[in-house]
Scaffold this active site. Structure first.
Site, short mmCIF file in Angstrom:
data_model
loop_
_atom_site.label_atom_id
_atom_site.label_comp_id
_atom_site.label_asym_id
_atom_site.label_seq_id
_atom_site.Cartn_x
_atom_site.Cartn_y
_atom_site.Cartn_z
N LYS A 1 0.83 -1.22 0.00
CA LYS A 1 0.00 0.00 0.00
C LYS A 1 0.86 1.26 0.00
O LYS A 1 0.63 2.19 -0.77
CB LYS A 1 -0.91 0.05 1.25
CG LYS A 1 -1.91 -1.06 1.35
CD LYS A 1 -2.85 -0.88 2.53
CE LYS A 1 -2.18 -0.99 3.89
NZ LYS A 1 -1.68 -2.33 4.23
N ARG B 1 -9.29 1.25 8.83
CA ARG B 1 -8.83 -0.10 9.15
C ARG B 1 -9.87 -0.87 9.95
O ARG B 1 -9.65 -2.03 10.29
CB ARG B 1 -7.55 0.01 9.99
CG ARG B 1 -6.35 -0.70 9.39
CD ARG B 1 -5.20 -0.51 10.35
NE ARG B 1 -4.02 -1.22 9.98
CZ ARG B 1 -3.00 -0.69 9.30
NH1 ARG B 1 -3.05 0.54 8.89
NH2 ARG B 1 -1.92 -1.42 9.08
N ARG C 1 11.23 -6.80 4.63
CA ARG C 1 11.07 -5.35 4.47
C ARG C 1 12.06 -4.60 5.38
O ARG C 1 12.19 -4.90 6.56
CB ARG C 1 9.63 -4.97 4.84
CG ARG C 1 9.33 -3.52 4.75
CD ARG C 1 7.86 -3.27 4.57
NE ARG C 1 7.04 -3.58 5.74
CZ ARG C 1 5.72 -3.43 5.75
NH1 ARG C 1 5.07 -3.02 4.69
NH2 ARG C 1 5.04 -3.72 6.85
N ARG D 1 11.41 -2.66 10.86
CA ARG D 1 10.41 -2.05 11.76
C ARG D 1 10.15 -2.98 12.94
O ARG D 1 10.13 -4.20 12.76
CB ARG D 1 9.10 -1.87 10.99
CG ARG D 1 8.85 -0.46 10.55
CD ARG D 1 7.71 -0.39 9.56
NE ARG D 1 6.44 -0.89 10.06
CZ ARG D 1 5.29 -0.79 9.38
NH1 ARG D 1 5.26 -0.23 8.20
NH2 ARG D 1 4.17 -1.26 9.88
N ARG E 1 -0.62 -9.11 13.44
CA ARG E 1 -1.19 -8.09 12.53
C ARG E 1 -2.08 -8.75 11.48
O ARG E 1 -3.13 -8.20 11.11
CB ARG E 1 -0.07 -7.28 11.88
CG ARG E 1 0.61 -6.35 12.89
CD ARG E 1 1.93 -5.81 12.39
NE ARG E 1 1.78 -4.97 11.23
CZ ARG E 1 2.75 -4.77 10.33
NH1 ARG E 1 3.91 -5.40 10.45
NH2 ARG E 1 2.55 -3.97 9.33
P1 AMP Z 1 1.06 0.52 8.86
O1 AMP Z 1 2.27 1.37 8.71
O2 AMP Z 1 -0.11 1.00 8.02
O3 AMP Z 1 1.33 -0.95 8.69
O4 AMP Z 1 0.55 0.71 10.38
C1 AMP Z 1 1.36 0.30 11.47
C2 AMP Z 1 0.52 0.16 12.71
O5 AMP Z 1 -0.07 1.43 13.06
C3 AMP Z 1 -0.67 -0.78 12.62
O6 AMP Z 1 -0.31 -2.14 12.82
C4 AMP Z 1 -1.58 -0.25 13.73
O7 AMP Z 1 -1.09 -0.64 14.99
C5 AMP Z 1 -1.36 1.26 13.62
N1 AMP Z 1 -2.35 1.86 12.70
C6 AMP Z 1 -2.11 2.41 11.48
N2 AMP Z 1 -3.25 2.86 10.93
C7 AMP Z 1 -4.24 2.58 11.82
C8 AMP Z 1 -5.66 2.78 11.81
N3 AMP Z 1 -6.29 3.33 10.76
N4 AMP Z 1 -6.36 2.38 12.90
C9 AMP Z 1 -5.74 1.81 13.95
N5 AMP Z 1 -4.43 1.58 14.02
C10 AMP Z 1 -3.67 1.95 12.96
#
Ligand code: AMP
Length: 209
Positions: free
Chosen positions: A13, A88, A122, A152, A163
């Protein structure tokens, strides 16, 4: 243009959102990046988010919704934007029409068995935020600034499994929500980066232009 990119962790994404934003001059709004900035700045939201993210759990809806509403209200968002990582949960998706109408939701499909490899391979540059796949980019050094790439904290196999579990339980139902609204398209994310971008561009040109 107001777009949403959906897909499981590791679907690409962020990479695709960057490329599409560059092509159309859109703003990339990534809730994951915004939360990581809060963690780095050691704010109250950052402290709360840090613990949850490192366990693979979601940050509470009200916190993320407020953050996105404030970001969309900023001037540059008038150019159009891609929401990456938001919504999400169905609660987040249901809140969105109160402040914007989404033009297109792009779901990036990648078979589950491929995702764990993508996530554990990654690495990102702590300085430029560029994301690399070390199965392709063998040197663990940033092309742009030469810094050592990092994994990360939530890309370890254990946290990644959590996740995926959270994705299936909380995020997958959004697909039905947007399908019912007739704004959802699926693209095949299991191709080279450029081919995925081309497919997204074709969908945008059919659906938004
Ligand atoms: P990402 O970088 O999109 O993989 O997001 C990393 C982490 O941030 C996720 O695993 C969640 O813990 C948190 N996170 C990101 N976006 C959201 C969202 N829209 N709602 C809740 N938690 C989020």
């Amino acid at each position: 243009m107001k777009l949403v990119f959906l897909g499981p962790p590791g679907a690409g994404k962020g990479t695709q959102a960057e490329r599409i934003c560059e092509k159309y001059g859109l703003v990339h709004i990534s809730t994951g990046d915004m939360l990581r900035e809060q963690i780095e700045a050691q704010t109250d939201i950052g402290r709360l988010a840090g613990e949850l993210i490192n366990r693979g759990e979601l940050v509470p809806d009200e916190v993320v919704i407020r953050m996105v509403m404030d970001r969309i209200a900023m001037n540059d968002a008038n150019r159009g934007f891609i929401l990456d990582g938001f919504p999400r949960t169905v609660a987040q998706a249901e809140k969105l029409p109160e402040f914007i109408d989404v033009d297109l939701v792009v779901n990036i499909d990648v078979p589950m068995e491929k995702l764990i490899h993508r996530i554990t391979n990654r690495r990102s540059c702590p300085h430029c935020d560029i994301v690399y796949n070390i199965a392709v980019h063998k040197a663990e050094i940033c092309d742009k600034c030469g810094r050592q790439l990092v994994l990360r904290d939530d890309d370890t196999p254990e946290v990644a499994m959590e996740r995926f579990h959270v994705y299936r339980a909380r995020t997958l139902p959004i697909i039905n929500y947007y399908e019912a609204k007739n704004v959802l398209v699926h693209v095949n994310g299991d191709q080279v980066v450029e081919a995925v971008t081309d497919e997204i561009v074709r969908e945008i040109e059919k659906g938004c232009l």
